[in-house]
Write an enzyme that holds these catalytic residues in place. Structure first.
Site, mmCIF file in Angstrom:
data_model
loop_
_atom_site.group_PDB
_atom_site.id
_atom_site.type_symbol
_atom_site.label_atom_id
_atom_site.label_comp_id
_atom_site.label_asym_id
_atom_site.label_seq_id
_atom_site.Cartn_x
_atom_site.Cartn_y
_atom_site.Cartn_z
ATOM 1 C CB CYS A 116 -0.915 0.006 1.221
ATOM 2 S SG CYS A 116 -1.960 1.470 1.328
ATOM 3 C CB CYS A 126 -1.780 -1.735 7.714
ATOM 4 S SG CYS A 126 -3.125 -2.431 6.739
ATOM 5 C CE1 TYR A 175 -19.611 -10.780 28.190
ATOM 6 C CE2 TYR A 175 -18.796 -13.011 28.527
ATOM 7 C CZ TYR A 175 -19.003 -11.732 28.986
ATOM 8 O OH TYR A 175 -18.588 -11.388 30.252
ATOM 9 C CG ASP A 227 -16.332 -14.218 21.095
ATOM 10 O OD1 ASP A 227 -15.289 -13.604 21.407
ATOM 11 O OD2 ASP A 227 -16.805 -14.219 19.940
ATOM 12 C CB CYS A 235 -10.532 -9.944 20.492
ATOM 13 S SG CYS A 235 -11.452 -8.989 21.718
#
Length: 448
Positions: free
Chosen positions: A72, A81, A308, A375, A402
């Site tokens: 990119c 990113c 969740y 989760d 996460c």
């Protein structure tokens, strides 16, 4: 004494959370932006704190063999990113190492961390992108926020995380705003009209939602469906001054189509509205949920609970291998969406309840599940949610995280309650970023 704008030579030890590289000046820690493990770099100090400092690479003295030219052209300027300067196989190794380091204090966990599950093509994967309108050098721009500067926009015409069709939508909408002389909103003063553009795609269905966010209605917005043609199966406009994800339903109007799109995920059909949460990487979500389903099948659960549950993707997958499934979710609109998804897929063995994870200990005690899947959001399990989970006394747990840091904390607490990790699988849901998803399979010791 280190001072701002001072240049220092450093040898990079490793990558750490948030996408920074770590180096040491004597024993003083310096987090370096733009460097890779093993490199010798010259870095400019940005600012320092008592125990550490932050710097940015100004010159690569000895490059890493894993350094590549970013695909990119605006990498390093856009905030999207963090790792495009690193070869993709090396990104996967770094993410595995970050998970291992996060879990080093959890007994026997680090040795269970499998290689990161990556993508064949780590570009064009996002099924949702939100762009901002702005003005630079007297002209209207449409793109992503500049790294470290929320008020500055980097044009996103070359962004490789979106599809080519999404880039064409951007080009047409920017031309529309310019040709109609529709002013971008200044987020500081609140003056102006155009705020954000959200694009959502069904990667497996080909449907596409284009959602314009503005401060107020304008007659020209009625031209957008014809302008986009087959590029958009539905077009919406919202009028408000909040963040796009919080657009009030009463201010959202459908300009064309049904106001929603449909997506398939491992043969399940989902309806996705403008405010519906859905995993951003469809391909990797399919692989993650298949893994959860496979692990669940090995437990042979008569009763399973999805805590969740969101809009129900995990609950649907559990419904294929469990006798009955109870999905629990605190967000009422998500529960409504989940119930529609269950109906769409004929999932008669799955039911949803609207309840907070922190307040369901009695409900889980009553349910007596064999398996619980959790989760949670980035902060991990609230202490009361953990107590509720333990009250279920399920023999099998699957934890989808996460955030490796809060995962490590919760695995330690679960270990104290008798749960032992049997498998740990990192999944690269967001290539070229520092984010990493982790699935963990746990089992309660028989003697507990």
């Amino acid at each position: 004494m280190l001072a701002a704008m001072q240049e220092i030579d450093l040898t990079i030890e490793k990558m750490v959370a948030e996408g920074h590289a770590l180096a040491r000046l004597d024993r003083f820690v310096v987090f370096v932006e733009g460097a890779l493990p093993g490199e010798r770099v010259r870095a400019t100090l940005r600012y320092r704190k008592k125990s550490h400092a932050f710097a940015r690479v100004s010159e690569i003295l000895t490059p890493s063999p894993h350094r590549v030219t970013p695909a990119c052209p605006v990498f390093g300027h856009c905030g999207g990113c963090a790792f495009q300067h690193m070869a993709y196989p090396a990104q996967l190794e770094v993410k595995q190492a970050i998970v291992k380091e996060a879990l080093h204090g959890v007994a026997n966990a680090a040795g269970l961390v499998a290689p990161t599950m990556g993508m064949e093509d780590p570009f064009h994967f996002r099924n949702k992108m939100v762009y901002a309108f702005g003005r630079q050098d007297g002209r209207t721009v449409l793109g992503l926020h500049r790294r470290g500067d929320w008020c500055s926009i980097v044009p996103a015409a070359t962004c490789l995380l979106q599809s080519p069709e999404s880039r064409e939508v951007l080009a047409r909408m920017l031309d529309f705003a310019t040709s109609r002389q529709l002013p971008p909103c200044d987020e500081k003063s609140g003056q102006g009209l155009l705020r954000h553009l959200a694009i959502r795609e069904g990667k497996n269905t080909g449907e596409r939602m284009v959602h314009l966010h503005a401060t107020e209605p304008h007659p020209a917005f009625q031209e957008i469906p014809a302008l986009l043609g087959p590029l958009a199966t539905t077009v919406l406009a919202s009028y408000h001054k909040g963040v796009p994800e919080a657009a009030p339903p009463e201010t959202t109007f459908v300009l064309a189509g049904e106001g929603l799109l449909r997506e398939r995920l491992n043969d399940f059909l989902f309806e996705i509205g403008p405010a519906t949460f859905f995993q951003t990487n469809t391909r990797q979500a399919e692989r993650l949920f298949r893994l959860v389903q496979e692990w669940a099948a090995e437990a042979h659960p008569a009763k399973a609970v999805d805590l969740y549950a969101g809009t129900g993707p995990i609950a649907l997958h559990l419904g294929r291998v469990a006798g009955t499934v109870l999905g629990i979710e605190a967000h009422a609109p998500s529960v409504d969406a989940a119930r529609r998804n269950l109906s769409l897929n004929g999932a008669h063995r799955v039911r949803m309840e609207c309840a907070e994870a922190e307040k369901i200990a009695d409900r889980l005690r009553e349910e007596k599940p064999d398996l619980v899947v959790v989760d949670p959001p980035r902060p991990g399990l609230h202490p009361k949610a953990l107590s509720a989970l333990l009250a279920a006394d399920a023999r099998h747990l699957i934890y989808v995280s996460c955030n490796p840091a809060t995962l490590a904390r919760d695995l330690t607490l679960l270990a104290e309650a008798g749960y032992r990790a049997e498998a740990i699988q990192p999944v690269d849901m967001f290539p070229h970023t520092f984010h990493i998803e982790v699935a963990v399979r746990l089992k309660k010791s028989a003697e507990e």
